[in-house]
Motif scaffolding. Structure first.
Motif, PDB file in Angstrom:
ATOM      1  N   ASN A 112       0.917  -1.459   0.536  1.00 12.92           N
ATOM      2  CA  ASN A 112      -0.381  -0.222   0.268  1.00 12.92           C
ATOM      3  C   ASN A 112       0.730   1.262   0.350  1.00 12.92           C
ATOM      4  N   GLY A 113       1.870   1.298  -0.632  1.00 12.91           N
ATOM      5  CA  GLY A 113       2.835   2.437  -0.934  1.00 12.91           C
ATOM      6  C   GLY A 113       3.933   2.839  -0.126  1.00 12.91           C
ATOM      7  N   ARG A 114       4.428   2.094   0.619  1.00 13.19           N
ATOM      8  CA  ARG A 114       5.024   2.237   1.608  1.00 13.19           C
ATOM      9  C   ARG A 114       5.757   0.558   1.937  1.00 13.19           C
ATOM     10  N   ILE A 115       7.113   0.807   2.759  1.00 12.08           N
ATOM     11  CA  ILE A 115       7.850  -0.746   3.089  1.00 12.08           C
ATOM     12  C   ILE A 115       7.119  -1.031   4.866  1.00 12.08           C
ATOM     13  N   ALA A 116       7.378  -2.135   5.254  1.00 10.37           N
ATOM     14  CA  ALA A 116       7.188  -2.260   6.514  1.00 10.37           C
ATOM     15  C   ALA A 116       8.220  -3.623   6.436  1.00 10.37           C
ATOM     16  N   LYS A 117       8.930  -3.594   7.450  1.00  9.67           N
ATOM     17  CA  LYS A 117       9.750  -4.521   7.709  1.00  9.67           C
ATOM     18  C   LYS A 117       8.417  -6.418   7.465  1.00  9.67           C
ATOM     19  N   VAL A 118       9.597  -7.027   7.243  1.00 11.42           N
ATOM     20  CA  VAL A 118       8.172  -9.055   7.281  1.00 11.42           C
ATOM     21  C   VAL A 118       8.682  -9.454   8.311  1.00 11.42           C
ATOM     22  N   LEU A 366      11.099   0.212 -13.872  1.00 18.56           N
ATOM     23  CA  LEU A 366      12.184  -0.067 -11.652  1.00 18.56           C
ATOM     24  C   LEU A 366      10.960   1.364 -11.384  1.00 18.56           C
ATOM     25  N   GLU A 367      10.680   2.092 -11.550  1.00 15.58           N
ATOM     26  CA  GLU A 367      10.309   3.398 -10.889  1.00 15.58           C
ATOM     27  C   GLU A 367      10.036   3.536  -9.450  1.00 15.58           C
ATOM     28  N   PRO A 368       8.925   2.445  -8.981  1.00 12.81           N
ATOM     29  CA  PRO A 368       7.674   1.742  -7.921  1.00 12.81           C
ATOM     30  C   PRO A 368       9.478   1.507  -6.886  1.00 12.81           C
ATOM     31  N   ALA A 369      10.770   0.968  -7.354  1.00 12.48           N
ATOM     32  CA  ALA A 369      11.780   1.034  -6.235  1.00 12.48           C
ATOM     33  C   ALA A 369      12.504   2.191  -6.409  1.00 12.48           C
ATOM     34  N   PHE A 370      12.520   2.962  -7.501  1.00 12.80           N
ATOM     35  CA  PHE A 370      13.873   4.479  -7.582  1.00 12.80           C
ATOM     36  C   PHE A 370      12.934   5.284  -6.291  1.00 12.80           C
ATOM     37  N   LYS A 371      11.275   5.378  -6.829  1.00 11.45           N
ATOM     38  CA  LYS A 371      10.985   6.403  -5.747  1.00 11.45           C
ATOM     39  C   LYS A 371      11.303   5.997  -3.918  1.00 11.45           C
ATOM     40  N   LEU A 372      11.888   4.941  -3.272  1.00 13.81           N
ATOM     41  CA  LEU A 372      11.691   3.929  -2.820  1.00 13.81           C
ATOM     42  C   LEU A 372      12.944   4.779  -1.813  1.00 13.81           C
ATOM     43  N   LEU A 373      14.443   4.557  -3.086  1.00 14.63           N
ATOM     44  CA  LEU A 373      15.665   4.585  -2.864  1.00 14.63           C
ATOM     45  C   LEU A 373      16.417   6.504  -2.136  1.00 14.63           C
ATOM     46  N   GLY A 374      15.267   7.019  -2.623  1.00 16.60           N
ATOM     47  CA  GLY A 374      15.593   8.547  -2.387  1.00 16.60           C
ATOM     48  C   GLY A 374      16.414   9.352  -3.703  1.00 16.60           C
ATOM     49  N   ASN A 375      17.092  10.161  -2.951  1.00 14.53           N
ATOM     50  CA  ASN A 375      17.989  10.562  -3.702  1.00 14.53           C
ATOM     51  C   ASN A 375      19.436   9.555  -4.501  1.00 14.53           C
ATOM     52  N   ARG A 376      19.620   9.544  -5.623  1.00  9.71           N
ATOM     53  CA  ARG A 376      20.729   8.330  -6.105  1.00  9.71           C
ATOM     54  C   ARG A 376      21.923   9.751  -7.065  1.00  9.71           C
ATOM     55  N   LEU A 377      23.281   9.246  -6.663  1.00 12.28           N
ATOM     56  CA  LEU A 377      24.062   9.934  -7.392  1.00 12.28           C
ATOM     57  C   LEU A 377      24.513   9.602  -8.491  1.00 12.28           C
TER      58      LEU A 377
END
Length: 447
Positions: A112-118, A366-377
């Motif tokens: 649901n749009g966020r991450i949580a510990k398994v 890969l966009e859903p993953a990139f959104k979670l990563l934040g700023n990338r160098l």
């Protein structure tokens, strides 16, 4: 060099190196050749210059700190399950004496749009932010069923038969919601699609048990990872093979493959001719004897200067984005590592994202993953076609490994090792159990 061997191995990927190690220990005379001048083949770890020359040869490298060799970036990001088969093989062969391991800080799932510990046990299930209060109770009941299930005690079966009931029927028995099925099936059982739901429950039961037991081993997460990157694994097995008399030749292209009739007979290289009745190779050595699986993997290596948002600044995590959550057919995997694993200089983080391609614009997938990563160098991307052998090798003596898939752990790779071992030797690979003290000694650096 004209010599006779029992087995010739081409390519130093992990699968090939494990087999050359196991066969050398059994007394086989092994010759191991790689056309590249480094170990690991498709499963190597590259330093910064190697990485950029492979993925962005013409681009200007960003201004990154540290020496070239402070960077060890895996071409194929995978973690080891603490209780998994690769760990068992490492302990069984004693290759653990060459490699130091570290734990991965946490295992997360996207919902649901966020991450949580398994949640990995009943206590964590009750605290988890993934579920409402009633669902938590149902999840707790499900995990208790998994941990208490005993083949010989029918009262623990709760009326279910793991060999005839489907996994969906098991879930429904406990009244679990679809979102909960998602994270159990994808983040604990580690299936990458939903096909398992309509198959018998036993394989999923075994996978969940492996996950729970792996977490119980060291806490935090079920995953461990070798210091200095995955490229250490093939080298460890190569050392094992060498101790038992195996011969290694890097930077040695194959000039010709020799056959007698339809059977493999040997290879010619700049060093001369080597003969053997069988060969083990990765798919790149026998393009005419492999077929495409129809799948391609995209992998993005992201260099960052911050930990992953929402993970309490952990030094390493694994995140799984189940396909249903983002309208896909395959999961997206994210592996995050940092300087504690000796793969980047201090202050940097490496996030590697991988999935099976489903569209004509794979980078967008890969966009859903990139959104979670934040700023990338910087981000380096590669696409790999997946291959498998066209035949089992029995008729021509050519035994070919499968390409490394998009999954984030080594269970499918060790399945391939065991399958190849059985086809080559005619007997199953039996790993001898070690005592607990031997095993604890085996995995250096893990508390």
């Amino acid at each position: 060099m004209d010599e006779n061997y029992d087995v010739i191995v081409l390519g130093t990927g992990l699968t090939e190196c494990i087999l050359s190690g196991l066969l050398s220990v059994e007394g086989k005379k092994v010759l191991h050749i790689d056309r590249q001048d480094f170990y690991g083949g498709e499963s190597a770890s590259l330093n910064l210059s190697q990485l950029y020359s492979k993925f962005k040869p013409s681009a200007q490298k960003p201004d990154l700190k540290g020496r070239d060799r402070d960077w060890c970036v895996d071409l194929i990001p995978k973690f080891l399950m603490a209780n998994g088969e690769l760990t068992n093989i490492l302990v069984h062969t004693n290759v653990t004496r060459y490699i130091e391991f570290k734990q991965i800080g946490g295992s997360y799932v996207y919902r649901n749009g966020r991450i949580a510990k398994v949640p990995s046990n009943e206590v964590e299930a009750i605290k988890s932010s993934l579920m409402g209060i009633f669902e938590k109770r149902r999840m707790k009941g499900f995990l208790e069923f998994i941990s208490k299930y005993d083949e010989n005690v029918p009262s623990t079966h709760q009326g279910l038969n793991l060999d005839s009931n489907t996994m969906n029927e098991v879930y429904n028995k406990f009244g679990l919601e679809n979102g909960t099925k998602d994270f159990i099936g994808h983040a604990m059982a580690l299936w990458s699609t939903d096909d398992y739901l309509n198959e018998v429950a036993r394989p999923t039961y075994e996978r969940i048990l492996l996950y729970v037991q792996s977490v119980a081993k060291y806490g935090k997460s079920p995953y461990i990872y070798p210091l200095y990157g995955l490229g250490e694994l093939p080298q460890g097995f190569a050392r094992l093979s060498a101790i038992y008399g195996g011969t290694y030749m890097l930077d040695t292209p194959i000039d010709e493959v020799l056959y007698e009739g339809d059977k493999f007979a040997g290879v010619k290289t700049k060093e001369g001719t080597a003969k053997a009745p069988i060969v083990i190779a990765d798919p790149t050595y026998f393009p005419e004897k492999v077929k495409k699986t129809g799948s391609k993997v995209i992998r993005a290596m992201c260099i960052m200067d911050h930990p992953l948002p929402g993970t309490n600044d952990l030094d390493s995590v694994q995140i799984i984005i189940p396909q249903n959550q983002v309208g896909r057919k395959h999961d997206i995997y994210i592996a995050v590592l940092s300087d504690v694993h000796c793969v980047v200089p201090k202050g940097y983080y490496l996030a590697i994202v991988s999935t099976i391609i489903e569209t004509d614009t794979p980078h967008v997938e890969l966009e859903p993953a990139f959104k979670l990563l934040g700023n990338r160098l910087d981000t380096l991307m590669g696409i790999a076609e997946l291959y498998e052998p066209a035949s089992d090798g029995a008729s021509d003596g050519v035994y070919i490994s499968k390409s490394y898939d998009a999954t984030s752990h080594f269970e499918s790779t060790t399945d391939d090792v065991k399958d190849l071992y059985f086809r080559i030797t005619g007997k199953p690979l039996v790993l001898k159990k070690r005592s607990n003290s031997e095993e604890d000694e085996g995995l250096n650096g893990l508390e």
